[in-house]
Design a protein around this motif. Structure first.
Motif, PDB file in Angstrom:
ATOM      1  N   TYR A 372       0.815  -1.212   0.000  1.00  0.00           N
ATOM      2  CA  TYR A 372       0.000   0.000   0.000  1.00  0.00           C
ATOM      3  C   TYR A 372       0.851   1.266   0.000  1.00  0.00           C
ATOM      4  CZ  TYR A 372      -3.333   3.515   1.633  1.00  0.00           C
ATOM      5  OH  TYR A 372      -4.092   4.655   1.772  1.00  0.00           O
ATOM      6  N   SER A 373       1.854   1.315   0.885  1.00  0.00           N
ATOM      7  CA  SER A 373       2.667   2.519   1.000  1.00  0.00           C
ATOM      8  C   SER A 373       3.454   2.790  -0.287  1.00  0.00           C
ATOM      9  CB  SER A 373       3.639   2.405   2.187  1.00  0.00           C
ATOM     10  OG  SER A 373       4.484   1.280   2.032  1.00  0.00           O
ATOM     11  N   ILE A 374       3.960   1.724  -0.922  1.00  0.00           N
ATOM     12  CA  ILE A 374       4.729   1.873  -2.161  1.00  0.00           C
ATOM     13  C   ILE A 374       3.841   2.359  -3.304  1.00  0.00           C
ATOM     14  CG2 ILE A 374       5.945   0.578  -3.968  1.00  0.00           C
ATOM     15  CD1 ILE A 374       7.623   1.203  -1.501  1.00  0.00           C
ATOM     16  N   LEU A 375       2.693   1.726  -3.473  1.00  0.00           N
ATOM     17  CA  LEU A 375       1.811   2.076  -4.587  1.00  0.00           C
ATOM     18  C   LEU A 375       1.193   3.460  -4.403  1.00  0.00           C
ATOM     19  CD1 LEU A 375       0.203  -1.442  -5.027  1.00  0.00           C
ATOM     20  CD2 LEU A 375       1.958  -0.393  -6.452  1.00  0.00           C
ATOM     21  N   ASN A 376       0.983   3.837  -3.161  1.00  0.00           N
ATOM     22  CA  ASN A 376       0.504   5.210  -2.905  1.00  0.00           C
ATOM     23  C   ASN A 376       1.602   6.227  -3.206  1.00  0.00           C
ATOM     24  OD1 ASN A 376      -2.135   4.836  -2.274  1.00  0.00           O
ATOM     25  ND2 ASN A 376      -1.993   5.654  -0.202  1.00  0.00           N
ATOM     26  N   GLU A 377       2.815   5.899  -2.778  1.00  0.00           N
ATOM     27  CA  GLU A 377       3.959   6.789  -3.022  1.00  0.00           C
ATOM     28  C   GLU A 377       4.173   6.989  -4.528  1.00  0.00           C
ATOM     29  OE1 GLU A 377       8.736   6.208  -2.868  1.00  0.00           O
ATOM     30  OE2 GLU A 377       7.639   5.557  -1.083  1.00  0.00           O
ATOM     31  N   LEU A 378       3.994   5.916  -5.296  1.00  0.00           N
ATOM     32  CA  LEU A 378       4.194   5.991  -6.744  1.00  0.00           C
ATOM     33  C   LEU A 378       2.941   6.474  -7.490  1.00  0.00           C
ATOM     34  CD1 LEU A 378       6.168   2.660  -7.272  1.00  0.00           C
ATOM     35  CD2 LEU A 378       7.094   4.990  -7.220  1.00  0.00           C
ATOM     36  N   LYS A 379       1.850   6.664  -6.733  1.00  0.00           N
ATOM     37  CA  LYS A 379       0.584   7.156  -7.295  1.00  0.00           C
ATOM     38  C   LYS A 379       0.123   6.295  -8.471  1.00  0.00           C
ATOM     39  CE  LYS A 379       1.516  11.901  -5.836  1.00  0.00           C
ATOM     40  NZ  LYS A 379       1.710  13.300  -6.222  1.00  0.00           N
ATOM     41  N   THR A 380       0.044   4.996  -8.196  1.00  0.00           N
ATOM     42  CA  THR A 380      -0.371   4.071  -9.254  1.00  0.00           C
ATOM     43  C   THR A 380      -1.372   3.061  -8.715  1.00  0.00           C
ATOM     44  OG1 THR A 380       0.407   2.469 -10.887  1.00  0.00           O
ATOM     45  CG2 THR A 380       1.563   2.500  -8.788  1.00  0.00           C
ATOM     46  N   ARG A 381      -2.257   2.624  -9.604  1.00  0.00           N
ATOM     47  CA  ARG A 381      -3.189   1.531  -9.307  1.00  0.00           C
ATOM     48  C   ARG A 381      -2.981   0.435 -10.350  1.00  0.00           C
ATOM     49  NH1 ARG A 381      -3.085   3.385  -5.092  1.00  0.00           N
ATOM     50  NH2 ARG A 381      -4.751   4.307  -3.830  1.00  0.00           N
ATOM     51  N   LYS A 382      -1.718   0.270 -10.740  1.00  0.00           N
ATOM     52  CA  LYS A 382      -1.361  -0.667 -11.802  1.00  0.00           C
ATOM     53  C   LYS A 382      -1.429  -2.120 -11.342  1.00  0.00           C
ATOM     54  CE  LYS A 382       1.714   0.984 -14.516  1.00  0.00           C
ATOM     55  NZ  LYS A 382       2.919   1.406 -15.244  1.00  0.00           N
ATOM     56  N   VAL A 383      -1.342  -2.330 -10.024  1.00  0.00           N
ATOM     57  CA  VAL A 383      -1.390  -3.693  -9.494  1.00  0.00           C
ATOM     58  C   VAL A 383      -2.848  -4.123  -9.367  1.00  0.00           C
ATOM     59  CG1 VAL A 383      -0.901  -5.147  -7.491  1.00  0.00           C
ATOM     60  CG2 VAL A 383       0.813  -3.520  -8.305  1.00  0.00           C
ATOM     61  N   LYS A 384      -3.200  -5.176 -10.089  1.00  0.00           N
ATOM     62  CA  LYS A 384      -4.570  -5.679 -10.100  1.00  0.00           C
ATOM     63  C   LYS A 384      -4.819  -6.663  -8.946  1.00  0.00           C
ATOM     64  CE  LYS A 384      -7.666  -8.291 -13.181  1.00  0.00           C
ATOM     65  NZ  LYS A 384      -7.754  -8.989 -14.476  1.00  0.00           N
ATOM     66  N   GLN A 385      -3.801  -7.442  -8.598  1.00  0.00           N
ATOM     67  CA  GLN A 385      -3.908  -8.400  -7.492  1.00  0.00           C
ATOM     68  C   GLN A 385      -2.506  -8.813  -7.090  1.00  0.00           C
ATOM     69  OE1 GLN A 385      -6.261 -11.864  -8.429  1.00  0.00           O
ATOM     70  NE2 GLN A 385      -6.204 -12.692  -6.359  1.00  0.00           N
ATOM     71  N   PHE A 386      -2.339  -9.193  -5.817  1.00  0.00           N
ATOM     72  CA  PHE A 386      -1.032  -9.688  -5.390  1.00  0.00           C
ATOM     73  C   PHE A 386      -1.194 -10.718  -4.284  1.00  0.00           C
ATOM     74  CE2 PHE A 386      -1.856  -6.242  -2.456  1.00  0.00           C
ATOM     75  CZ  PHE A 386      -1.356  -6.684  -1.247  1.00  0.00           C
ATOM     76  N   GLN A 387      -0.152 -11.495  -4.096  1.00  0.00           N
ATOM     77  CA  GLN A 387      -0.131 -12.513  -3.051  1.00  0.00           C
ATOM     78  C   GLN A 387       1.312 -12.765  -2.641  1.00  0.00           C
ATOM     79  OE1 GLN A 387      -0.929 -16.848  -3.920  1.00  0.00           O
ATOM     80  NE2 GLN A 387      -2.765 -16.418  -2.710  1.00  0.00           N
ATOM     81  N   ILE A 388       1.518 -12.975  -1.340  1.00  0.00           N
ATOM     82  CA  ILE A 388       2.847 -13.286  -0.813  1.00  0.00           C
ATOM     83  C   ILE A 388       2.895 -14.779  -0.504  1.00  0.00           C
ATOM     84  CG2 ILE A 388       4.464 -12.865   1.076  1.00  0.00           C
ATOM     85  CD1 ILE A 388       3.191 -10.058   1.297  1.00  0.00           C
ATOM     86  N   VAL A 389       3.894 -15.469  -1.067  1.00  0.00           N
ATOM     87  CA  VAL A 389       4.035 -16.909  -0.872  1.00  0.00           C
ATOM     88  C   VAL A 389       5.405 -17.190  -0.253  1.00  0.00           C
ATOM     89  CG1 VAL A 389       4.067 -19.185  -1.965  1.00  0.00           C
ATOM     90  CG2 VAL A 389       2.554 -17.386  -2.859  1.00  0.00           C
ATOM     91  N   GLN A 390       5.405 -17.716   0.972  1.00  0.00           N
ATOM     92  CA  GLN A 390       6.665 -18.121   1.594  1.00  0.00           C
ATOM     93  C   GLN A 390       6.905 -19.590   1.263  1.00  0.00           C
ATOM     94  OE1 GLN A 390       7.131 -17.730   5.883  1.00  0.00           O
ATOM     95  NE2 GLN A 390       9.351 -17.640   5.617  1.00  0.00           N
ATOM     96  N   LYS A 391       7.878 -19.833   0.384  1.00  0.00           N
ATOM     97  CA  LYS A 391       8.155 -21.192  -0.076  1.00  0.00           C
ATOM     98  C   LYS A 391       9.049 -21.946   0.913  1.00  0.00           C
ATOM     99  CE  LYS A 391       9.188 -21.247  -4.529  1.00  0.00           C
ATOM    100  NZ  LYS A 391       9.874 -20.807  -5.783  1.00  0.00           N
ATOM    101  N   LYS A 392      10.051 -21.239   1.441  1.00  0.00           N
ATOM    102  CA  LYS A 392      10.970 -21.801   2.427  1.00  0.00           C
ATOM    103  C   LYS A 392      11.236 -20.734   3.481  1.00  0.00           C
ATOM    104  CE  LYS A 392      13.405 -24.541  -1.104  1.00  0.00           C
ATOM    105  NZ  LYS A 392      14.719 -24.756  -1.767  1.00  0.00           N
ATOM    106  N   LEU A 393      11.954 -21.114   4.512  1.00  0.00           N
ATOM    107  CA  LEU A 393      12.257 -20.170   5.585  1.00  0.00           C
ATOM    108  C   LEU A 393      12.967 -18.938   5.043  1.00  0.00           C
ATOM    109  CD1 LEU A 393      11.925 -20.020   8.687  1.00  0.00           C
ATOM    110  CD2 LEU A 393      14.242 -20.932   8.876  1.00  0.00           C
ATOM    111  N   ASP A 394      13.821 -19.125   4.017  1.00  0.00           N
ATOM    112  CA  ASP A 394      14.619 -18.018   3.502  1.00  0.00           C
ATOM    113  C   ASP A 394      14.254 -17.673   2.051  1.00  0.00           C
ATOM    114  OD1 ASP A 394      15.573 -20.283   2.296  1.00  0.00           O
ATOM    115  OD2 ASP A 394      17.697 -19.905   2.742  1.00  0.00           O
ATOM    116  N   GLU A 395      13.014 -17.991   1.635  1.00  0.00           N
ATOM    117  CA  GLU A 395      12.626 -17.745   0.249  1.00  0.00           C
ATOM    118  C   GLU A 395      11.160 -17.319   0.171  1.00  0.00           C
ATOM    119  OE1 GLU A 395      12.547 -20.155  -4.017  1.00  0.00           O
ATOM    120  OE2 GLU A 395      13.746 -20.931  -2.343  1.00  0.00           O
ATOM    121  N   ILE A 396      10.948 -16.089  -0.279  1.00  0.00           N
ATOM    122  CA  ILE A 396       9.595 -15.529  -0.365  1.00  0.00           C
ATOM    123  C   ILE A 396       9.364 -14.969  -1.755  1.00  0.00           C
ATOM    124  CG2 ILE A 396       8.039 -13.707   0.484  1.00  0.00           C
ATOM    125  CD1 ILE A 396       9.504 -13.920   3.192  1.00  0.00           C
ATOM    126  N   ASP A 397       8.250 -15.380  -2.369  1.00  0.00           N
ATOM    127  CA  ASP A 397       7.837 -14.828  -3.663  1.00  0.00           C
ATOM    128  C   ASP A 397       6.662 -13.876  -3.451  1.00  0.00           C
ATOM    129  OD1 ASP A 397       9.714 -16.347  -4.955  1.00  0.00           O
ATOM    130  OD2 ASP A 397       8.292 -17.841  -5.723  1.00  0.00           O
TER     131      ASP A 397
END
Length: 468
Positions: A372-397
């Protein structure tokens, strides 16, 4: 028989219907305490007739009649998801309780384990005041407002059960031409078309469903969809979705927090116009516990525990199965006029959806997601949907769907992705690989829209919960 035509069920409903929604405004704190104490005693007497609870109370050497007020609740044993699963169906109703007028209602099983309980008219009747309170408080005339419920109407799901047991018999209260029910898993353009024909005043749905509807509204669909309020439940509403949807529809979103097990129609808490999450504490008793099942003090994050103070069918007493992070605060006299305990900052997501880091820190979903803070700062609504996936302890997509119509306007996709990566890298630390990926689809889970966070790492004891 229609329960509204039976005096034994209709008269209590009428009393609840007329008076319960305004109880928090009309009665003193002392009267509400006495009401809650009485409701608890009634609930426990009933629970003690249910084999699951009776056995647990016996094993704890607990005499139910000695539990006389809300302050005694911590002496009661906890009831877990596993308890309900193992004792369904024969030991979660009183022996001899007629199942003829009950209905099995089940969770979607999105966490891998479907929970089923019994509900009946007493649960809807007893909780009607909590159902109506949000309309009353937001000054929405529930009798004349055109309500659209975009939910899950598959068999045994909460929405379909509510229709069968309650709303289908309540046309004298909720006129049929003032309500429409739509399955949230229909094609979005089909939902938009039906809503456009209906012209709703109030829409009730999931955050992800609202986001999809808002996307099409921004593209010029749904000219006649101009609601006065959007009521959201079923999963966590994060700030970017909220701003995206509110801008599209030109009205405010308000959270309601409930569950299938406790009563899908009566919210445990709701968000007022001031943004405060008020607990319906005349209908529910709410606690928070730590990993060792010890009560946490108010102002500290813990896992929610709920006791329902109304209705029969399957009782819910000190239930730990909701798995949500909350921070409880003392009674707050809000600018909206209500004086209640509150969920500070709302519900922060499930423990199972938390982000766990190699250095022992654990972030609830709402605390880690920072788009939210990034997209507001950049004044964009270009992101249609997002999701955070933690695959491993040290790996996040971080999966992102880009609005193709906006791809070449404003900041570049590359710039947005790098900013998203940077802010999450800062939170996670240098030992975690953060990758932002563009995808064309983020699939729904079983019976529910896609969650904000999916974690394939299970939390163990020893992790430190981040209070942010």
């Amino acid at each position: 028989m229609n329960p509204f035509l039976n005096p034994i069920t209709a008269l209590p409903f009428l009393k609840n219907f007329l008076f319960d929604a305004r109880r928090l405004r009309a009665q003193s704190l002392d009267k509400i305490k006495k009401y809650r104490d009485k409701a608890l005693r009634r609930t426990l007497r009933y629970a003690d007739s249910v084999p699951l609870y009776h056995r647990m109370y016996q094993d704890s050497a607990l005499t139910v009649r000695r539990i006389t007020e809300i302050s005694d609740v911590p002496t009661l044993p906890f009831v877990s998801k596993q308890n309900l699963v193992e004792h369904f169906p024969n030991e979660i109703l009183p022996r001899g309780y007629s199942k003829k007028n009950t209905k099995v209602v089940s969770t979607a099983g999105s966490t891998g384990k479907q929970i089923s309980v019994f509900t009946d008219f007493s649960v809807f009747s007893g909780g009607i005041g909590a159902t109506l309170r949000i309309y009353d408080h937001l000054q929405l005339p529930w009798r004349t407002s055109r309500l659209a419920n975009v939910g899950n109407f598959n068999p045994n799901m909460a929405d379909s059960t509510a229709e069968h047991l309650f709303y289908s018999n309540a046309s004298f209260v909720y006129k049929k031409n003032k309500r429409i029910t739509l399955n949230a898993f229909l094609p979005v353009q089909e939902i938009i078309s039906k809503l456009d024909q209906f012209k709703p005043d109030v829409i009730y749905s999931y955050p992800a469903t609202f986001f999809h509807l808002a996307f099409y509204k921004r593209k010029g669909y749904g000219e006649n969809i101009n609601p006065k309020a959007l009521l959201v439940s079923g999963s966590m509403l994060e700030p970017y979705t909220r701003s995206y949807v509110e801008e599209a529809f030109g009205c405010k979103m308000h959270n309601g927090y409930g569950s299938v097990e406790t009563s899908s129609e009566a919210p445990i808490a709701f968000e007022c116009k001031e943004g405060t999450w008020h607990i319906n504490y005349d209908f529910f008793h709410v606690e928070a516990i730590d990993e060792d099942r010890q009560l946490v003090e108010n102002g500290k994050r813990g896992h929610i525990v709920v006791t329902r103070l109304f209705g029969k069918a399957t009782p819910i007493v000190r239930y730990t199965g909701l798995d949500d992070w909350v921070v409880l605060e003392d009674d707050l006299e809000c600018a909206c006029g209500l004086h209640t305990p509150v969920l500070k900052g709302g519900v922060e997501g499930r423990k199972s959806d938390s982000i766990i880091l190699p250095d022992g820190r654990l972030f609830p979903a709402a605390s880690f997601a920072s788009l939210y803070s990034i997209l507001n700062e950049l004044k964009t609504r270009k992101v249609k949907q997002f999701q955070i996936v933690q695959k491993k302890l040290d790996e996040i997509d971080i999966l992102v769907i880009v609005d193709e119509d906006l791809r070449n306007s404003g900041p570049s996709v590359e710039t947005i992705f790098e900013k998203i990566r940077e802010i999450h890298q800062k939170k996670a630390g240098p030992n975690v690989q953060i990758t932002v990926k563009e995808v064309s689809d983020i699939p729904s889970q079983k019976g529910k829209p896609a969650p904000l966070v999916i974690s394939h790492v299970r939390p163990e004891k020893g992790y430190k919960v981040i209070d942010t």
